[in-house]
Write a protein that holds these residues in place. Structure first.
Motif, short mmCIF file in Angstrom:
data_model
loop_
_atom_site.label_atom_id
_atom_site.label_comp_id
_atom_site.label_asym_id
_atom_site.label_seq_id
_atom_site.Cartn_x
_atom_site.Cartn_y
_atom_site.Cartn_z
N LEU A 29 26.53 19.90 -22.36
CA LEU A 29 26.30 19.89 -23.78
C LEU A 29 25.06 20.19 -23.96
CD1 LEU A 29 27.36 19.27 -26.58
CD2 LEU A 29 26.76 17.07 -26.21
N LEU A 30 23.95 19.59 -23.27
CA LEU A 30 22.64 19.62 -23.79
C LEU A 30 21.92 21.15 -23.28
CD1 LEU A 30 21.04 16.23 -23.30
CD2 LEU A 30 21.90 17.24 -25.35
N THR A 31 22.60 21.77 -22.28
CA THR A 31 22.12 23.11 -21.83
C THR A 31 22.70 24.01 -22.80
OG1 THR A 31 24.06 23.31 -20.17
CG2 THR A 31 21.93 22.27 -19.45
N TRP A 32 23.72 23.56 -23.64
CA TRP A 32 24.23 24.50 -24.76
C TRP A 32 23.34 24.28 -25.78
CZ3 TRP A 32 26.83 22.98 -29.38
CH2 TRP A 32 27.22 24.12 -30.08
N ASP A 105 22.22 25.73 -36.63
CA ASP A 105 23.42 25.51 -37.39
C ASP A 105 24.67 25.82 -36.47
OD1 ASP A 105 22.31 25.36 -39.88
OD2 ASP A 105 22.53 27.57 -40.39
N THR A 106 24.66 26.52 -35.40
CA THR A 106 25.53 26.66 -34.53
C THR A 106 26.01 25.39 -33.80
OG1 THR A 106 25.25 29.00 -34.17
CG2 THR A 106 26.34 27.56 -32.46
N VAL A 107 24.48 24.72 -33.51
CA VAL A 107 24.56 23.52 -32.91
C VAL A 107 25.35 22.42 -33.45
CG1 VAL A 107 23.30 21.46 -31.91
CG2 VAL A 107 22.57 23.76 -31.20
N TRP A 108 25.07 22.33 -34.64
CA TRP A 108 25.43 21.30 -35.70
C TRP A 108 27.23 21.51 -35.80
CZ3 TRP A 108 23.74 16.60 -35.56
CH2 TRP A 108 22.35 16.59 -35.21
N GLU A 109 27.41 22.67 -35.80
CA GLU A 109 28.95 23.14 -36.04
C GLU A 109 29.56 22.56 -34.75
OE1 GLU A 109 31.87 26.88 -35.86
OE2 GLU A 109 29.84 27.18 -36.08
N VAL A 183 37.94 19.36 -26.93
CA VAL A 183 37.21 19.98 -28.07
C VAL A 183 36.45 21.12 -27.80
CG1 VAL A 183 35.83 19.55 -30.19
CG2 VAL A 183 36.98 17.74 -29.16
N PRO A 184 36.73 22.48 -27.78
CA PRO A 184 35.72 23.46 -27.22
C PRO A 184 34.64 23.64 -28.22
CG PRO A 184 38.11 24.24 -28.21
CD PRO A 184 38.26 22.96 -28.03
N LEU A 185 33.57 23.68 -27.99
CA LEU A 185 32.44 24.00 -28.75
C LEU A 185 32.35 25.49 -28.85
CD1 LEU A 185 29.81 21.60 -27.76
CD2 LEU A 185 31.63 21.23 -29.21
N PRO A 186 31.88 25.91 -30.28
CA PRO A 186 31.66 27.44 -30.63
C PRO A 186 30.86 28.45 -29.70
CG PRO A 186 30.60 26.09 -32.21
CD PRO A 186 31.31 25.11 -31.25
N HIS A 187 31.01 29.54 -29.89
CA HIS A 187 30.22 30.39 -29.24
C HIS A 187 29.88 30.19 -27.58
CE1 HIS A 187 29.25 31.89 -33.17
NE2 HIS A 187 29.28 30.76 -33.59
N GLY A 188 30.97 30.09 -26.80
CA GLY A 188 30.69 29.88 -25.46
C GLY A 188 30.30 28.29 -25.08
N GLY A 189 30.31 27.40 -25.96
CA GLY A 189 30.04 26.09 -25.54
C GLY A 189 31.01 25.55 -24.74
N PRO A 190 30.76 24.28 -24.10
CA PRO A 190 31.55 23.59 -23.30
C PRO A 190 32.57 23.12 -23.75
CG PRO A 190 29.47 22.30 -23.55
CD PRO A 190 29.46 23.50 -24.39
N VAL A 191 33.52 22.40 -22.98
CA VAL A 191 34.75 21.63 -23.67
C VAL A 191 34.34 20.13 -23.50
CG1 VAL A 191 37.05 21.06 -23.44
CG2 VAL A 191 36.51 23.28 -23.05
N ILE A 192 34.52 19.61 -24.76
CA ILE A 192 34.14 18.28 -24.76
C ILE A 192 35.48 17.36 -24.79
CG2 ILE A 192 32.91 16.37 -25.77
CD1 ILE A 192 31.02 18.38 -24.69
N ARG A 193 35.49 16.22 -24.00
CA ARG A 193 36.70 15.64 -23.85
C ARG A 193 36.49 14.17 -24.36
NH1 ARG A 193 36.34 19.23 -20.06
NH2 ARG A 193 38.00 20.45 -19.20
N PRO A 194 36.92 13.67 -25.52
CA PRO A 194 36.93 12.44 -26.03
C PRO A 194 37.69 11.42 -24.94
CG PRO A 194 37.38 13.65 -27.84
CD PRO A 194 37.21 14.54 -26.63
#
Length: 205
Positions: A29-32, A105-109, A183-194
């Motif tokens: 997440l943080l490297t994204w 803006d991408t990050v906050w999305e 939860v896949p994050l936008p623009h090639g971000g990682p998948v976050i798993r709640p």
């Protein structure tokens, strides 16, 4: 693992933030969030300084310590207390925009997409847990989490977290958490798993 855990106090907050910065140096997440590897270490540490202080204000910042220094930390908020309140959000926004305003803006999305999965109040929320690289594989993370999970079990309280790394999911599952979404994050971000954890029954007697 015999290293004790203790509440993070003001005098040790910077050391704890530095340790978490090292622990999260390769976090998906943080490297994204901080996509420029040449401008990542400082912003990640600044991020950690914000969240350590947020958890300290809530009385649930715990560190594992040894003679060599801080081995890791776990940052929680208790039931009915929001971790990412306005103050914390504004401070994190300053860190994100200071690192790369064009991506903010991408990050906050992405971060808001994660927040949409946060369940209603009534649970302990694990915001961050991390162990410095040289202390991994020694049970430090479990010791850190047990400090609150034991309270959850004793008082019948659930717990919630968002795993930013697929490799950490089995560790959390062993502690009783279960994945509730991806939860896949936008623009090639990682998948976050709640992940959600029901309290475990205490032995009778």
């Amino acid at each position: 693992m015999s290293s004790p855990t203790r509440l993070v106090r003001a005098a040790s907050a910077a050391e704890v933030a530095a340790a978490l910065g090292r622990a999260f140096a390769d976090d998906p997440l943080l490297t994204w969030v901080f996509a420029d590897p040449g401008n990542r270490e400082g912003p990640v540490r600044a991020w950690m300084a914000v969240v350590v202080e947020a958890a300290r204000r809530r009385g649930h910042a715990h560190a594992a310590v040894a003679a060599t220094g801080t081995l890791g930390a776990a940052l929680w908020s208790p039931p009915d207390v929001e971790f990412y309140d306005r103050r914390t959000g504004e401070q994190l926004d300053e860190v994100v925009r200071g690192a790369d305003g064009a991506r903010a803006d991408t990050v906050w999305e992405g971060l808001l997409a994660i927040a949409e999965h946060h369940p209603p109040d009534g649970h302990f929320y694990l915001s961050h847990v991390g162990v410095v690289p040289e202390a991994r594989g020694r049970g430090v993370g479990e010791v850190l989490l047990r400090r609150v999970l034991d309270v959850c079990d004793a008082e019948g309280l659930p717990a919630y977290l968002e795993s930013s790394s697929a490799r950490n999911v089995p560790f959390y599952e062993r502690l009783g958490f279960a994945v509730t979404a991806e939860v896949p994050l936008p623009h090639g971000g990682p998948v976050i798993r709640p992940m959600w954890r029901e309290p475990r029954a205490q032995p009778a007697g």
